[in-house]
Motif scaffolding. Structure first.
Motif, mmCIF file in Angstrom:
data_model
loop_
_atom_site.group_PDB
_atom_site.id
_atom_site.type_symbol
_atom_site.label_atom_id
_atom_site.label_comp_id
_atom_site.label_asym_id
_atom_site.label_seq_id
_atom_site.Cartn_x
_atom_site.Cartn_y
_atom_site.Cartn_z
ATOM 1 N N ASN A 41 0.820 -1.207 0.000
ATOM 2 C CA ASN A 41 0.000 0.000 0.000
ATOM 3 C C ASN A 41 0.856 1.260 0.000
ATOM 4 O O ASN A 41 0.349 2.357 0.195
ATOM 5 C CB ASN A 41 -0.919 0.018 1.238
ATOM 6 C CG ASN A 41 -1.921 -1.113 1.180
ATOM 7 O OD1 ASN A 41 -2.476 -1.397 0.112
ATOM 8 N ND2 ASN A 41 -2.127 -1.784 2.306
ATOM 9 N N LYS A 42 2.164 1.079 -0.230
ATOM 10 C CA LYS A 42 3.060 2.240 -0.137
ATOM 11 C C LYS A 42 3.320 2.893 -1.481
ATOM 12 O O LYS A 42 3.677 2.219 -2.450
ATOM 13 C CB LYS A 42 4.409 1.815 0.466
ATOM 14 C CG LYS A 42 4.449 1.928 1.980
ATOM 15 C CD LYS A 42 5.863 1.824 2.500
ATOM 16 C CE LYS A 42 6.590 3.159 2.450
ATOM 17 N NZ LYS A 42 7.914 3.084 3.084
ATOM 18 N N ASP A 43 3.138 4.209 -1.522
ATOM 19 C CA ASP A 43 3.492 4.976 -2.708
ATOM 20 C C ASP A 43 5.007 5.055 -2.833
ATOM 21 O O ASP A 43 5.686 5.309 -1.836
ATOM 22 C CB ASP A 43 2.971 6.411 -2.562
ATOM 23 C CG ASP A 43 1.743 6.626 -3.396
ATOM 24 O OD1 ASP A 43 1.819 6.364 -4.613
ATOM 25 O OD2 ASP A 43 0.712 7.035 -2.830
ATOM 26 N N ILE A 44 5.548 4.860 -4.032
ATOM 27 C CA ILE A 44 6.987 4.965 -4.216
ATOM 28 C C ILE A 44 7.293 6.034 -5.258
ATOM 29 O O ILE A 44 7.089 5.818 -6.453
ATOM 30 C CB ILE A 44 7.597 3.615 -4.671
ATOM 31 C CG1 ILE A 44 7.188 2.514 -3.689
ATOM 32 C CG2 ILE A 44 9.113 3.731 -4.772
ATOM 33 C CD1 ILE A 44 7.621 1.132 -4.121
ATOM 34 N N PRO A 45 7.758 7.217 -4.828
ATOM 35 C CA PRO A 45 8.114 8.243 -5.812
ATOM 36 C C PRO A 45 9.398 7.853 -6.544
ATOM 37 O O PRO A 45 10.380 7.451 -5.897
ATOM 38 C CB PRO A 45 8.341 9.503 -4.960
ATOM 39 C CG PRO A 45 8.033 9.117 -3.542
ATOM 40 C CD PRO A 45 8.026 7.631 -3.448
ATOM 41 N N LEU A 46 9.377 7.937 -7.874
ATOM 42 C CA LEU A 46 10.555 7.606 -8.673
ATOM 43 C C LEU A 46 10.918 8.791 -9.561
ATOM 44 O O LEU A 46 10.046 9.553 -9.954
ATOM 45 C CB LEU A 46 10.267 6.392 -9.574
ATOM 46 C CG LEU A 46 9.972 5.053 -8.912
ATOM 47 C CD1 LEU A 46 9.708 3.998 -9.990
ATOM 48 C CD2 LEU A 46 11.107 4.603 -8.010
ATOM 49 N N THR A 47 12.198 8.900 -9.899
ATOM 50 C CA THR A 47 12.613 9.905 -10.881
ATOM 51 C C THR A 47 12.194 9.413 -12.264
ATOM 52 O O THR A 47 11.809 8.253 -12.437
ATOM 53 C CB THR A 47 14.139 10.100 -10.884
ATOM 54 O OG1 THR A 47 14.740 8.880 -11.343
ATOM 55 C CG2 THR A 47 14.669 10.457 -9.505
#
Ligand code: CA
Length: 227
Positions: free
Chosen positions: A146-152
């Motif tokens: 359920n975790k959002d993972i910000p990526l470049t």
């Protein structure tokens, strides 16, 4: 995913490159038909956006016909200033997969490019998954559990490519060709460096690794349950 834009109007070409790059694609631009045809036949693109009217001996339709004759079936979105029904028919008959009349909204072009990229049956869904990892191509959101993972931008591009080739080993060269554009400053260890960044975000915190190293070759993103 790597995109080739063949468009002689520099202003439109620049706007397209910028918009596509914001969507995390690697983008090459060519301003004339001959040069564009050369790039289209030598570099591995995942989708092409080709203007119909181009200087040089190849116009848009000629490029598409020549590509199809060479059995290059990369999806093509044809751009044209002409919006008449017969031009649309001619465009699709030449082997273009979709057609967009100028002037168009960039949002619409981006939506059509996304649609072309998910055309193969196994890619109908906008969400690419492996195990509890999900990448939603519609809103470019990556989650694990359920975790959002910000990526470049490049991390996202790399992950999307690995997910589209799930359970298949992909070489470092192939990854480089599909995730980085022609002008990118690529060092011999660029792919390794970005794989490391990606692992630190999508694998390490979760304790179960999805990205596997294929020794002496490249990488493979594997479904956890297939082990
Ligand atoms: Ca033109």
């Amino acid at each position: 995913m790597r995109v080739l834009v063949i468009e002689d109007e520099h202003k439109i070409a620049r706007a397209l490159k910028k918009a596509l790059e914001q969507e995390h694609y690697a983008v090459d631009v060519s301003y004339d038909g001959d040069d564009g045809f050369g790039m289209a036949t030598t570099e591995p693109y995942d989708v092409m956006v080709i203007d119909r009217m181009l200087p040089g001996s190849y116009d848009g339709l000629a490029i598409i016909r020549a590509l199809r004759e060479k059995s290059i079936h990369t999806p093509v979105l044809l751009l044209t200033a002409l919006g008449k029904v017969e031009d649309k028919t001619e465009g699709l008959d030449s082997g273009a997969d979709d057609y967009l009349a100028k002037p168009f909204a960039l949002e619409e072009l981006l939506a059509r490019v996304r649609a072309l990229l998910r055309r193969p049956a196994e890619q109908q869904n906008t969400v690419l998954r492996s195990d509890d990892l999900a990448l939603d191509t519609a809103n470019r959101r990556v989650t694990r559990g359920n975790k959002d993972i910000p990526l470049t931008s490049k991390e996202y591009g790399l992950l999307e490519y690995l997910l589209r080739n799930k359970n298949r080993p992909v070489s470092k060269d192939t990854i480089m060709q599909h995730v980085w554009d022609y002008d990118a400053n690529i060092l011999p260890n660029t792919v390794e460096v970005y794989i490391k960044y990606l692992r630190a975000k999508i694998d390490k915190p979760f304790g179960r690794a999805l990205i596997k190293t294929v020794r002496g070759f490249g990488y493979k993103l594997e479904d956890g349950e297939k082990k």
